[in-house]
Write a protein that holds these residues in place. Structure first.
Motif, PDB file in Angstrom:
ATOM      1  N   ARG A  68       0.833  -1.209   0.000  1.00  0.00           N
ATOM      2  CA  ARG A  68       0.000   0.000   0.000  1.00  0.00           C
ATOM      3  C   ARG A  68       0.866   1.257   0.000  1.00  0.00           C
ATOM      4  NH1 ARG A  68      -3.235  -2.879   3.797  1.00  0.00           N
ATOM      5  NH2 ARG A  68      -2.177  -1.753   5.476  1.00  0.00           N
ATOM      6  N   ARG A  71       2.542   1.738  -3.470  1.00  0.00           N
ATOM      7  CA  ARG A  71       1.606   2.223  -4.476  1.00  0.00           C
ATOM      8  C   ARG A  71       1.232   3.682  -4.249  1.00  0.00           C
ATOM      9  NH1 ARG A  71      -2.275  -3.191  -4.892  1.00  0.00           N
ATOM     10  NH2 ARG A  71      -0.837  -4.379  -6.225  1.00  0.00           N
ATOM     11  N   GLN A  72       1.115   4.091  -2.988  1.00  0.00           N
ATOM     12  CA  GLN A  72       0.843   5.494  -2.687  1.00  0.00           C
ATOM     13  C   GLN A  72       1.996   6.373  -3.154  1.00  0.00           C
ATOM     14  OE1 GLN A  72       0.185   6.270   1.471  1.00  0.00           O
ATOM     15  NE2 GLN A  72       0.249   8.485   1.212  1.00  0.00           N
ATOM     16  N   GLU A  73       3.228   5.926  -2.925  1.00  0.00           N
ATOM     17  CA  GLU A  73       4.388   6.705  -3.352  1.00  0.00           C
ATOM     18  C   GLU A  73       4.477   6.788  -4.870  1.00  0.00           C
ATOM     19  OE1 GLU A  73       7.611   4.757  -1.439  1.00  0.00           O
ATOM     20  OE2 GLU A  73       7.498   6.022   0.346  1.00  0.00           O
ATOM     21  N   LEU A  74       4.110   5.716  -5.546  1.00  0.00           N
ATOM     22  CA  LEU A  74       4.122   5.741  -7.005  1.00  0.00           C
ATOM     23  C   LEU A  74       3.160   6.796  -7.546  1.00  0.00           C
ATOM     24  CD1 LEU A  74       4.332   1.963  -8.026  1.00  0.00           C
ATOM     25  CD2 LEU A  74       5.985   3.756  -8.544  1.00  0.00           C
ATOM     26  N   SER A  75       2.020   6.939  -6.893  1.00  0.00           N
ATOM     27  CA  SER A  75       1.033   7.919  -7.356  1.00  0.00           C
ATOM     28  C   SER A  75       1.498   9.354  -7.116  1.00  0.00           C
ATOM     29  CB  SER A  75      -0.303   7.700  -6.642  1.00  0.00           C
ATOM     30  OG  SER A  75      -0.182   7.927  -5.249  1.00  0.00           O
ATOM     31  N   GLU A  76       2.407   9.557  -6.143  1.00  0.00           N
ATOM     32  CA  GLU A  76       2.883  10.899  -5.814  1.00  0.00           C
ATOM     33  C   GLU A  76       4.274  11.172  -6.381  1.00  0.00           C
ATOM     34  OE1 GLU A  76       2.888  10.778  -1.617  1.00  0.00           O
ATOM     35  OE2 GLU A  76       0.703  10.817  -1.402  1.00  0.00           O
ATOM     36  N   ARG A  77       4.793  10.250  -7.134  1.00  0.00           N
ATOM     37  CA  ARG A  77       6.210  10.290  -7.514  1.00  0.00           C
ATOM     38  C   ARG A  77       6.565  11.427  -8.466  1.00  0.00           C
ATOM     39  NH1 ARG A  77       9.319   4.773  -9.109  1.00  0.00           N
ATOM     40  NH2 ARG A  77      11.408   5.619  -9.362  1.00  0.00           N
ATOM     41  N   ASN A  78       5.675  11.836  -9.315  1.00  0.00           N
ATOM     42  CA  ASN A  78       5.987  12.830 -10.338  1.00  0.00           C
ATOM     43  C   ASN A  78       5.710  14.265  -9.906  1.00  0.00           C
ATOM     44  OD1 ASN A  78       6.824  10.873 -12.239  1.00  0.00           O
ATOM     45  ND2 ASN A  78       4.683  10.477 -12.801  1.00  0.00           N
ATOM     46  N   SER A  79       5.405  14.464  -8.632  1.00  0.00           N
ATOM     47  CA  SER A  79       5.147  15.827  -8.164  1.00  0.00           C
ATOM     48  C   SER A  79       6.450  16.623  -8.078  1.00  0.00           C
ATOM     49  CB  SER A  79       4.480  15.787  -6.784  1.00  0.00           C
ATOM     50  OG  SER A  79       5.377  15.276  -5.815  1.00  0.00           O
ATOM     51  N   HIS A 145       9.005  -0.519  -5.787  1.00  0.00           N
ATOM     52  CA  HIS A 145       7.967   0.128  -6.590  1.00  0.00           C
ATOM     53  C   HIS A 145       7.694  -0.643  -7.874  1.00  0.00           C
ATOM     54  CE1 HIS A 145       9.138   4.150  -4.510  1.00  0.00           C
ATOM     55  NE2 HIS A 145       8.273   3.462  -3.798  1.00  0.00           N
TER      56      HIS A 145
END
Length: 226
Positions: A68, A71-79, A145
């Motif tokens: 979990r 996956r959360q970090e992957l969703s925030e990775r491109n910020s 990841h």
């Protein structure tokens, strides 16, 4: 999260020293002598906090909690904030760490004031070691990841030799073996994407081990003995 905390800590530990300076007589020429101690202390604090906090956060997670979080970090990775704090990927983190280690070491080695001081030489060595460890942790997170997103046929990118669901320590062991010996004995690589990451890991580790670390140690000890 770990990168943000480490950045705030690294910046925070330098504030008391800056406050204690006599700014009334401060000129632009006084910036030079502040560069090495300021960035050396900040980078060492950043490295210690990031490595310790990352290890604590990821090793205490259950297998499901680890997935979990990844996956959360992957969703925030491109910020933008993730890129600024070095959390946007292994390549960016490794290049940033290597650049800072090189700049600090060259600044210490080329200064007659700092290169004869054992405290700065030890600090430079610790900065290089911290950058190497940041590379290891960055690629361990990269494999984590990668592995939480299965291949199209549902299989994993990596299959670890240890029984049971993979833990963060498994990815860390895999990365250490790659970075030190280019060995993949702790896991079976099952996708081209994973092999590309392994290839990048080995290349970065080779350059770091044979060029950056060797050059930095030579420069630092050469300045000390001279």
């Amino acid at each position: 999260m770990c990168g943000t905390l480490a950045l705030l800590t690294g910046t925070g530990v330098t504030v008391p020293g800056l406050v204690a300076l006599d700014w009334s007589n401060f000129t632009i020429n006084d910036l030079g002598p502040l560069f090495v101690p300021f960035y050396l202390v900040m980078w060492l604090a950043y490295s210690v906090v990031y490595l310790a906090w990352t290890h604590a956060v990821y090793t205490r997670r259950s297998p499901r909690g680890l997935v979990r979080l990844a996956r959360q970090e992957l969703s925030e990775r491109n910020s933008r904030w993730a890129r600024f704090t070095g959390s946007s990927g292994a390549t960016a983190s490794t290049l940033s760490g290597a650049t800072i280690a090189i700049v600090l070491t060259l600044a210490i080695a080329q200064s007659p004031v700092y290169r004869t001081e054992i405290a700065y030489v030890v600090g430079g060595l610790l900065a290089v070691g911290g950058s190497w460890l940041l590379m290891v942790f960055a690629f361990a997170l990269e494999y984590l990841h990668l592995d939480v997103v299965p291949q199209p046929d549902g299989t994993r990118h990596l299959v670890h030799a240890a029984e049971g669901p993979p833990e963060f320590g498994d990815y860390l062991t895999f990365t250490v073996l790659l970075s030190v010996m280019a060995a993949t004995t702790s896991a079976e690589i099952r996708s081209r994407r994973a092999w590309r990451t392994v290839r990048l890991n080995v290349l970065f580790a080779f350059v770091f081990n044979s060029v950056i670390v060797a050059m930095m140690v030579s420069l630092l000890f050469g300045g000390l003995t001279s």
